[in-house]
Design an enzyme around this catalytic site. Structure first.
Site, short mmCIF file in Angstrom:
data_model
loop_
_atom_site.label_atom_id
_atom_site.label_comp_id
_atom_site.label_asym_id
_atom_site.label_seq_id
_atom_site.Cartn_x
_atom_site.Cartn_y
_atom_site.Cartn_z
N CYS A 60 25.44 3.08 -6.60
CA CYS A 60 26.46 4.04 -7.06
C CYS A 60 27.74 3.85 -6.27
O CYS A 60 28.84 3.82 -6.84
CB CYS A 60 25.93 5.46 -6.91
SG CYS A 60 27.08 6.74 -7.51
N CYS A 93 20.61 12.16 -7.13
CA CYS A 93 21.17 13.15 -8.06
C CYS A 93 20.44 13.22 -9.39
O CYS A 93 20.33 14.29 -9.99
CB CYS A 93 22.66 12.88 -8.28
SG CYS A 93 23.05 11.29 -9.05
#
Length: 380
Positions: free
Chosen positions: A117, A214
């Site tokens: 990410c 997440c």
């Protein structure tokens, strides 16, 4: 400000003429960065990424980038008086991070999606967005330090070893490093960060740190994989290192290298551990603890931040970290002709798994020299 005087972000102009985009997750760290820079007079622009369905995210606690975090970031921007934007990166995040996460798990690897990410979303697409906004730099709340060395910016471990995030940022390129700033990297405790948040009256001053990935609520990786790849949890055999069947498992995706509990194997004198995953045969291979020990770690997709280029035949003394929770250990880095490398650990480590990161550090001091991704490698 005299032209030969640099402001706190390293630019020869007043803070008011220096635009900085702050990547705001909604947590206390990035909120403090934005508030501190705004209080110092910088032209701050806050940006928060929506990485997955907003409605579903609201129900998830303990995960970064969730819907409530977007709301918290917006509140901080309003209280400090700087603009704030929410960018929809759902498709980018799915293609660049989530899909590879699923494929890696199905291939028997142990992926680290937070690194991807940072590499493929935050420090790539978001960084380009910051440039489009005419920002002089982009700041984040990561606990890592950017220092100026003899040959330009260097990456260094955080001032607080307990919060150091260098493992997750090893793939930061020199070009990205020249544009990034990490204002919290020098702090020596999280208490300092929370004190700064309280000083600015931020509502997130006591907000708990995020724990889960997440898009993986409650740390249940297997359930996420099964949703992304229906049928991925097919049962198979648990076998010993000689191939003898010991039990049946409920799907390779439910197991990781080094796992001991939950194997469903009883009646043995000595405990067994997962030493290898074979998704093609749908086998979980188990063995004694000593079978987990590895001295040589094959690494590819190397990002090198050292002063001189890597070349085959070199033997470079380094310290290395193969898990974010372990301290760096002494090793030798040996670059190979095909662009990969081998890392020889001076002391064998257990639980080395394909898909993890192998991060390189200078033999002494705090400098990060880069790193790469562990893979199975060619037989030697």
């Amino acid at each position: 400000m005299p032209l030969d005087t640099l402001n706190s972000l390293g630019f020869a102009k007043p803070p008011s003429e220096t635009r900085v985009v702050v990547a705001m997750s909604g947590g206390v760290d990035s909120s403090v960065v934005a508030a501190e820079l705004k209080s110092q007079g910088y032209d701050v622009v806050g940006v928060t990424l929506q990485l997955y369905d907003h409605g579903a995210a609201l129900a998830r606690k303990g995960a970064c980038c969730a819907g409530v975090d977007i709301h918290d970031a917006r509140r901080v921007a309003e209280s400090m008086g700087f603009p704030h934007y929410v960018l929809d990166y759902e498709n980018i995040f799915r293609d660049a991070v989530i899909e590879e996460f699923a494929e890696s798990y199905l291939a028997g690897a142990t992926p680290v999606p937070c690194i991807r990410c940072n590499e493929r979303v935050k420090f790539k697409d978001l960084l380009e967005t910051a440039r489009d906004l005419d920002a002089d730099c982009m700041a984040t709340g990561h606990y890592i330090q950017r220092k100026t060395g003899a040959r330009g910016p260097e990456l260094h471990m955080a001032g607080d070893p307990n919060r150091d995030q260098s493992y997750f940022l090893f793939s930061t390129t020199p070009e990205q490093l020249s544009y990034l700033r990490f204002p919290l990297g020098h702090l020596t405790s999280k208490a300092e960060t929370r004190a700064l948040a309280a000083k600015h009256g931020l509502a997130v001053a006591d907000k708990p740190d995020s724990q889960d990935i997440c898009f993986v609520p409650n740390g249940n990786y297997a359930s996420v994989i099964e949703k992304l790849r229906p049928g991925a949890g097919e049962p198979g055999e648990i076998v010993d290192m000689a191939g003898n069947r010991l039990a049946e498992h409920r799907g390779v995706i439910h197991y990781t290298i080094g796992q001991r509990r939950g194997l469903g194997i009883g009646g043995l004198a000595d405990p067994l551990y997962v030493v290898r995953l074979d998704p093609d045969k749908r086998q979980v291979v188990v063995g004694p603890k000593e079978a987990l020990a590895r001295r040589t770690v094959p690494v590819r997709e190397i990002n090198w931040l050292g002063d001189t280029p890597l070349a085959p035949g070199q033997e470079i003394p380094i310290r290395t970290r193969i898990r974010s929770t372990r301290p760096p250990a002494e090793a030798i880095l040996r670059p190979l002709a095909d662009g990969t490398a081998e890392v020889d650990l001076l002391t064998a480590e257990e639980g080395v798994s394909p898909g993890q990161a192998c991060v390189f550090y200078a033999p002494e001091g705090t400098r990060v020299l880069g790193g790469g991704w562990i893979w199975r490698g060619a037989p030697r």
